[in-house]
Design a protein around this motif. Sequence first.
Motif, short mmCIF file in Angstrom:
data_model
loop_
_atom_site.label_atom_id
_atom_site.label_comp_id
_atom_site.label_asym_id
_atom_site.label_seq_id
_atom_site.Cartn_x
_atom_site.Cartn_y
_atom_site.Cartn_z
N THR A 52 -36.18 -12.20 -8.91
CA THR A 52 -37.64 -12.22 -8.97
C THR A 52 -38.20 -13.23 -7.98
O THR A 52 -39.17 -12.96 -7.25
N GLN A 53 -37.60 -14.40 -7.96
CA GLN A 53 -38.06 -15.44 -7.04
C GLN A 53 -37.97 -14.97 -5.59
O GLN A 53 -38.94 -15.09 -4.82
N LEU A 54 -36.84 -14.39 -5.22
CA LEU A 54 -36.64 -13.98 -3.83
C LEU A 54 -37.52 -12.80 -3.44
O LEU A 54 -38.15 -12.80 -2.37
N LEU A 55 -37.58 -11.79 -4.29
CA LEU A 55 -38.35 -10.59 -3.94
C LEU A 55 -39.85 -10.84 -4.06
O LEU A 55 -40.64 -10.24 -3.32
N ALA A 56 -40.26 -11.71 -4.99
CA ALA A 56 -41.68 -12.04 -5.09
C ALA A 56 -42.16 -12.76 -3.83
O ALA A 56 -43.28 -12.52 -3.35
N LYS A 57 -41.32 -13.62 -3.26
CA LYS A 57 -41.70 -14.30 -2.02
C LYS A 57 -41.89 -13.30 -0.89
O LYS A 57 -42.79 -13.45 -0.06
N GLN A 58 -41.06 -12.26 -0.86
CA GLN A 58 -41.21 -11.21 0.14
C GLN A 58 -42.53 -10.45 -0.08
O GLN A 58 -43.24 -10.13 0.89
N MET A 59 -42.83 -10.14 -1.35
CA MET A 59 -44.08 -9.46 -1.66
C MET A 59 -45.28 -10.29 -1.22
O MET A 59 -46.24 -9.78 -0.63
N ILE A 60 -45.23 -11.58 -1.50
CA ILE A 60 -46.34 -12.48 -1.14
C ILE A 60 -46.51 -12.52 0.37
O ILE A 60 -47.63 -12.45 0.89
N LYS A 61 -45.41 -12.62 1.09
CA LYS A 61 -45.45 -12.66 2.55
C LYS A 61 -46.12 -11.41 3.12
O LYS A 61 -46.90 -11.49 4.08
N ASP A 62 -45.83 -10.24 2.50
CA ASP A 62 -46.40 -8.98 2.98
C ASP A 62 -47.74 -8.63 2.33
O ASP A 62 -48.31 -7.58 2.61
N GLY A 63 -48.23 -9.51 1.46
CA GLY A 63 -49.51 -9.27 0.82
C GLY A 63 -49.51 -8.11 -0.16
O GLY A 63 -50.55 -7.46 -0.36
N LYS A 64 -48.37 -7.86 -0.80
CA LYS A 64 -48.26 -6.74 -1.74
C LYS A 64 -48.62 -7.16 -3.16
O LYS A 64 -48.19 -8.22 -3.63
N GLN A 65 -49.37 -6.32 -3.83
CA GLN A 65 -49.67 -6.52 -5.24
C GLN A 65 -48.59 -5.79 -6.04
O GLN A 65 -48.79 -4.70 -6.55
N GLY A 66 -47.42 -6.43 -6.13
CA GLY A 66 -46.25 -5.79 -6.71
C GLY A 66 -46.21 -5.84 -8.23
O GLY A 66 -47.06 -6.42 -8.89
#
Length: 268
Positions: free
Chosen positions: A128-142
């Motif tokens: 969650t930590q790793l993939l959430a950081k990727q989502m944040i970087k890409d501006g995704k509302q995951g």
Amino acid sequence: MSALHFEGEFIGKKVVITGAAGIFGTWIAQAFAAQGAKLCLSDIRHDELRVMGEDPLLQDAELLFHTTDLTREASIAELAEFIAQEWSSADILINNAGIYQRHRLLEMSTNEWNASLGVNVTAPFLLTQLLAKQMIKDGKQGSIINISSGAALSNQIGGGHYSTGKAALAMLTRSFALELAPYQIRVNAVSPGFAPGSEVSELSADYVQNMINQIPLGRTSGPQDAPAAILYLCSKSASFITGSTLAVDGGRTAGTFKRPQPQDGKVT
């Protein structure tokens, strides 16, 4: 899975599913595939994972595969890097993988304890930590879904380590929900009901019937039950839901239940 309709909102969405080769992982993958999602299927069981590519319900989906050992932080990091390279980021993460081997706490080794908590709690934390950081970087509302269990609410001898892990996962769900809310990334949990095929060892017909007798709605969990809840929580319809756990267990965790036995053709 054709009974589930979300007006095309999952078409092209990128979904990561851990423990994908298990029964719940397969059902979840089939449900998202039916909605047009792209899937990254992760499991430690390499051969079973590859067989999923031959599943008729997955053959039309765009699939990625990653053999992941969730007891190893390096392997989890490799999965995250694989996602970054292939997709940049995912839209949805399903932390489905879990292990349950019966051990009494008085006899349990440190390695067995660490393995149980590692897969059931630490792996969802790290991924969650790793993939959430990727989502944040890409501006995704995951959306992130943790697969919980009724064991988070009740305990039994030989399962203390598992119950401890699932209870911790419930708090981890709420904690990540708070921290990721400013980024509009929602984190929820689904607690599926009893499904005989989810057990590694074969279960007797008597055991299965005894379990059914403890489920108020009188049946085991089917292919659409938990996936329907997961799809809903990941959908726009649930855009104001985060930090919640949805039990999809036929009422089993609602309280103690024993099915009345028929007497003289009547149920008392």
